[in-house]
Motif scaffolding. Structure first.
Motif, PDB file in Angstrom:
ATOM      1  N   ARG A  99       0.846  -1.195   0.000  1.00 22.74           N
ATOM      2  CA  ARG A  99       0.000   0.000   0.000  1.00 22.74           C
ATOM      3  C   ARG A  99       0.884   1.248   0.000  1.00 22.74           C
ATOM      4  O   ARG A  99       1.684   1.449   0.905  1.00 22.74           O
ATOM      5  CB  ARG A  99      -0.897   0.002   1.237  1.00 22.74           C
ATOM      6  CG  ARG A  99      -1.771   1.243   1.350  1.00 22.74           C
ATOM      7  CD  ARG A  99      -2.893   1.079   2.359  1.00 22.74           C
ATOM      8  NE  ARG A  99      -2.428   0.934   3.723  1.00 22.74           N
ATOM      9  CZ  ARG A  99      -3.107   1.381   4.794  1.00 22.74           C
ATOM     10  NH1 ARG A  99      -4.268   1.995   4.634  1.00 22.74           N
ATOM     11  NH2 ARG A  99      -2.647   1.186   6.005  1.00 22.74           N
ATOM     12  N   ALA A 100       0.770   2.065  -1.051  1.00 15.58           N
ATOM     13  CA  ALA A 100       1.474   3.352  -1.083  1.00 15.58           C
ATOM     14  C   ALA A 100       0.799   4.292  -0.098  1.00 15.58           C
ATOM     15  O   ALA A 100      -0.428   4.405  -0.082  1.00 15.58           O
ATOM     16  CB  ALA A 100       1.441   3.939  -2.491  1.00 15.58           C
ATOM     17  N   LEU A 101       1.604   4.993   0.705  1.00 13.30           N
ATOM     18  CA  LEU A 101       1.051   5.879   1.721  1.00 13.30           C
ATOM     19  C   LEU A 101       1.088   7.347   1.312  1.00 13.30           C
ATOM     20  O   LEU A 101       0.547   8.189   2.021  1.00 13.30           O
ATOM     21  CB  LEU A 101       1.790   5.681   3.045  1.00 13.30           C
ATOM     22  CG  LEU A 101       1.705   4.273   3.641  1.00 13.30           C
ATOM     23  CD1 LEU A 101       2.511   4.186   4.932  1.00 13.30           C
ATOM     24  CD2 LEU A 101       0.249   3.868   3.893  1.00 13.30           C
ATOM     25  N   ASN A 102       1.747   7.641   0.192  1.00 15.04           N
ATOM     26  CA  ASN A 102       1.723   9.016  -0.332  1.00 15.04           C
ATOM     27  C   ASN A 102       1.935   8.979  -1.845  1.00 15.04           C
ATOM     28  O   ASN A 102       2.214   7.918  -2.426  1.00 15.04           O
ATOM     29  CB  ASN A 102       2.754   9.915   0.365  1.00 15.04           C
ATOM     30  CG  ASN A 102       4.164   9.346   0.323  1.00 15.04           C
ATOM     31  OD1 ASN A 102       4.490   8.518  -0.516  1.00 15.04           O
ATOM     32  ND2 ASN A 102       5.004   9.789   1.240  1.00 15.04           N
ATOM     33  N   HIS A 103       1.808  10.141  -2.473  1.00 13.21           N
ATOM     34  CA  HIS A 103       1.896  10.218  -3.933  1.00 13.21           C
ATOM     35  C   HIS A 103       3.252   9.759  -4.444  1.00 13.21           C
ATOM     36  O   HIS A 103       3.342   9.051  -5.456  1.00 13.21           O
ATOM     37  CB  HIS A 103       1.633  11.651  -4.395  1.00 13.21           C
ATOM     38  CG  HIS A 103       0.199  12.061  -4.289  1.00 13.21           C
ATOM     39  ND1 HIS A 103      -0.284  13.256  -4.776  1.00 13.21           N
ATOM     40  CD2 HIS A 103      -0.887  11.417  -3.768  1.00 13.21           C
ATOM     41  CE1 HIS A 103      -1.576  13.344  -4.553  1.00 13.21           C
ATOM     42  NE2 HIS A 103      -1.968  12.245  -3.938  1.00 13.21           N
ATOM     43  N   ASP A 104       4.320  10.197  -3.766  1.00 10.37           N
ATOM     44  CA  ASP A 104       5.662   9.820  -4.218  1.00 10.37           C
ATOM     45  C   ASP A 104       5.809   8.308  -4.308  1.00 10.37           C
ATOM     46  O   ASP A 104       6.381   7.775  -5.261  1.00 10.37           O
ATOM     47  CB  ASP A 104       6.723  10.377  -3.263  1.00 10.37           C
ATOM     48  CG  ASP A 104       6.853  11.892  -3.359  1.00 10.37           C
ATOM     49  OD1 ASP A 104       6.053  12.512  -4.080  1.00 10.37           O
ATOM     50  OD2 ASP A 104       7.756  12.459  -2.712  1.00 10.37           O
ATOM     51  N   ALA A 105       5.290   7.613  -3.294  1.00 11.43           N
ATOM     52  CA  ALA A 105       5.401   6.146  -3.281  1.00 11.43           C
ATOM     53  C   ALA A 105       4.568   5.515  -4.385  1.00 11.43           C
ATOM     54  O   ALA A 105       4.987   4.534  -5.011  1.00 11.43           O
ATOM     55  CB  ALA A 105       4.965   5.607  -1.921  1.00 11.43           C
ATOM     56  N   GLU A 294       2.512  15.124 -10.467  1.00 14.40           N
ATOM     57  CA  GLU A 294       1.585  15.429  -9.380  1.00 14.40           C
ATOM     58  C   GLU A 294       0.809  16.729  -9.667  1.00 14.40           C
ATOM     59  O   GLU A 294      -0.376  16.835  -9.334  1.00 14.40           O
ATOM     60  CB  GLU A 294       2.345  15.525  -8.058  1.00 14.40           C
ATOM     61  CG  GLU A 294       2.887  14.158  -7.620  1.00 14.40           C
ATOM     62  CD  GLU A 294       3.713  14.229  -6.360  1.00 14.40           C
ATOM     63  OE1 GLU A 294       4.125  15.354  -5.964  1.00 14.40           O
ATOM     64  OE2 GLU A 294       3.978  13.178  -5.761  1.00 14.40           O
ATOM     65  N   GLU A 295       1.483  17.688 -10.283  1.00 11.64           N
ATOM     66  CA  GLU A 295       0.788  18.925 -10.652  1.00 11.64           C
ATOM     67  C   GLU A 295      -0.299  18.644 -11.683  1.00 11.64           C
ATOM     68  O   GLU A 295      -1.397  19.208 -11.623  1.00 11.64           O
ATOM     69  CB  GLU A 295       1.795  19.934 -11.212  1.00 11.64           C
ATOM     70  CG  GLU A 295       2.702  20.563 -10.162  1.00 11.64           C
ATOM     71  CD  GLU A 295       3.740  21.481 -10.772  1.00 11.64           C
ATOM     72  OE1 GLU A 295       3.742  21.622 -12.024  1.00 11.64           O
ATOM     73  OE2 GLU A 295       4.559  22.035 -10.022  1.00 11.64           O
ATOM     74  N   ALA A 296       0.001  17.762 -12.643  1.00  9.97           N
ATOM     75  CA  ALA A 296      -0.987  17.418 -13.661  1.00  9.97           C
ATOM     76  C   ALA A 296      -2.209  16.742 -13.036  1.00  9.97           C
ATOM     77  O   ALA A 296      -3.346  16.994 -13.433  1.00  9.97           O
ATOM     78  CB  ALA A 296      -0.360  16.502 -14.711  1.00  9.97           C
ATOM     79  N   PHE A 297      -1.977  15.904 -12.030  1.00 10.74           N
ATOM     80  CA  PHE A 297      -3.105  15.242 -11.343  1.00 10.74           C
ATOM     81  C   PHE A 297      -3.975  16.277 -10.646  1.00 10.74           C
ATOM     82  O   PHE A 297      -5.218  16.199 -10.704  1.00 10.74           O
ATOM     83  CB  PHE A 297      -2.571  14.242 -10.321  1.00 10.74           C
ATOM     84  CG  PHE A 297      -3.623  13.722  -9.380  1.00 10.74           C
ATOM     85  CD1 PHE A 297      -4.595  12.825  -9.820  1.00 10.74           C
ATOM     86  CD2 PHE A 297      -3.673  14.148  -8.051  1.00 10.74           C
ATOM     87  CE1 PHE A 297      -5.570  12.364  -8.959  1.00 10.74           C
ATOM     88  CE2 PHE A 297      -4.643  13.682  -7.191  1.00 10.74           C
ATOM     89  CZ  PHE A 297      -5.590  12.783  -7.648  1.00 10.74           C
ATOM     90  N   GLU A 298      -3.363  17.236  -9.966  1.00  6.53           N
ATOM     91  CA  GLU A 298      -4.126  18.266  -9.254  1.00  6.53           C
ATOM     92  C   GLU A 298      -4.951  19.095 -10.220  1.00  6.53           C
ATOM     93  O   GLU A 298      -6.075  19.498  -9.899  1.00  6.53           O
ATOM     94  CB  GLU A 298      -3.172  19.152  -8.459  1.00  6.53           C
ATOM     95  CG  GLU A 298      -2.533  18.413  -7.275  1.00  6.53           C
ATOM     96  CD  GLU A 298      -1.438  19.225  -6.609  1.00  6.53           C
ATOM     97  OE1 GLU A 298      -1.234  20.378  -7.022  1.00  6.53           O
ATOM     98  OE2 GLU A 298      -0.799  18.702  -5.675  1.00  6.53           O
ATOM     99  N   GLU A 299      -4.424  19.331 -11.393  1.00  2.26           N
ATOM    100  CA  GLU A 299      -5.167  20.101 -12.401  1.00  2.26           C
ATOM    101  C   GLU A 299      -6.337  19.315 -12.961  1.00  2.26           C
ATOM    102  O   GLU A 299      -7.408  19.860 -13.231  1.00  2.26           O
ATOM    103  CB  GLU A 299      -4.231  20.516 -13.543  1.00  2.26           C
ATOM    104  CG  GLU A 299      -3.178  21.531 -13.114  1.00  2.26           C
ATOM    105  CD  GLU A 299      -2.144  21.778 -14.199  1.00  2.26           C
ATOM    106  OE1 GLU A 299      -2.262  21.128 -15.271  1.00  2.26           O
ATOM    107  OE2 GLU A 299      -1.218  22.576 -13.974  1.00  2.26           O
TER     108      GLU A 299
END
Length: 301
Positions: A99-105, A294-299
């Motif tokens: 299980r990834a616990l954050n975006h980086d992972a 990550e910026e693209a995901f937020e957009e």
């Protein structure tokens, strides 16, 4: 205690605590008196039920630890925190869930399947991926394990990571609570879906953009007046996607051309890698890609 020993122990307890009941329970003569009184059937029944209840409770006390050890109680939960952080669920010493616990992972683990690996193999793989992509922070690698053999698993993982020359420590309570305090399972599920759908295309898009920027980099660097602050800022904005190794500090003076020489060295190295080993080149540029991803995901979210 094995199953046979448990059964034998239960039999002994049943024989010890279950009273012998007379065959004729309907009447008995009271000593010293000439009358026959009827004995209650309830008293032997209560004693028998109490004895049976005792045996049941004893059975639960003995068998529950065994049964739990074979089921959910036999699981180990292992958390590894670097900058990316992940949680591994282990059963019988092998990873059954990641299980990834954050975006980086989540991005780091894209395309990786760690199921079936030992705790040591999974954590080494995760740490090596982070190390190659410059994602290990100043705290190094931190480990925390709970559940079956948690302490032993944590010690073994820490030893394996130390042998691989990683700086390793315990994930303390404060750091653990901070990590899970911001964890949002629904949000992570959405991000992981985005990673699954968009990773490959975003990677190809990023590499194409990097090649295009590199095609103009040497000429722009050569013509740049480093004393012109506005020009330096514009240069840095244009090449930001390549990462800080390709940027110039503001107010930098370079009368002997040493800075240009160092920057051209970085340029030649990455161009060579793009031609010979695009995957290795991508790892060199991964931090910048991760930020843009990550910026693209937020957009899009």
């Amino acid at each position: 205690m094995n199953d046979r020993e448990i059964i034998e122990a239960l039999q002994r307890e049943a024989e010890t605590h279950t009273p012998d009941v007379p065959v004729d329970l309907h009447a008995a003569r009271v000593q010293g008196r000439g009358e026959v009184v009827a004995l209650s059937r309830k008293k032997p029944l209560v004693i028998t039920l109490c004895a049976l209840l005792f045996v049941i409770l004893l059975s639960l006390a003995v068998l529950l630890p065994v049964l739990l050890g074979r089921g959910g109680g036999g699981l180990t939960t292992l958390v590894i925190s670097i900058n990316p952080s992940a949680e591994f669920t282990l059963e019988n010493g092998k990873v059954t869930k990641t299980r990834a616990l954050n975006h980086d992972a989540a991005v780091l683990l894209a395309g990786q399947n760690l199921d079936g690996k030992t705790a040591e193999e999974a954590c080494l793989t995760f740490a090596q991926l982070a190390g190659r992509r410059n994602l290990i922070g100043t705290d190094g690698v931190r480990i925390r394990a709970s559940g079956k053999n948690g302490k032993a698993v944590a010690r073994s993982v820490e030893s394996a990571l130390s042998e691989a020359l990683f700086a390793v420590g315990d994930l303390d309570d404060a750091a653990f609570e901070a990590l899970f305090g911001v964890y949002d399972e629904d949000a992570m599920d959405r991000f992981e879906d985005y990673v699954t759908q968009s990773y490959s295309s975003k990677k190809a898009e990023y590499l194409d953009g990097a090649r295009e920027l590199l095609s103009t980099y040497p000429a722009d660097l050569e013509s740049l007046d480093m004393k012109d602050l506005a020009a330096v800022r514009e240069f840095n904005r244009k090449y930001l996607k390549l990462g800080e190794d390709f940027l110039i500090e503001e107010d930098e003076d370079d009368p002997e051309g040493k800075i240009r020489q160092e920057l051209l060295g970085e340029y030649e190295e990455i161009v060579h890698l793009l031609e010979t080993d695009p995957d290795e080149a991508f790892e060199e540029l991964f931090e910048e890609f991760l930020e843009l991803f990550e910026e693209a995901f937020e957009e899009d979210d």
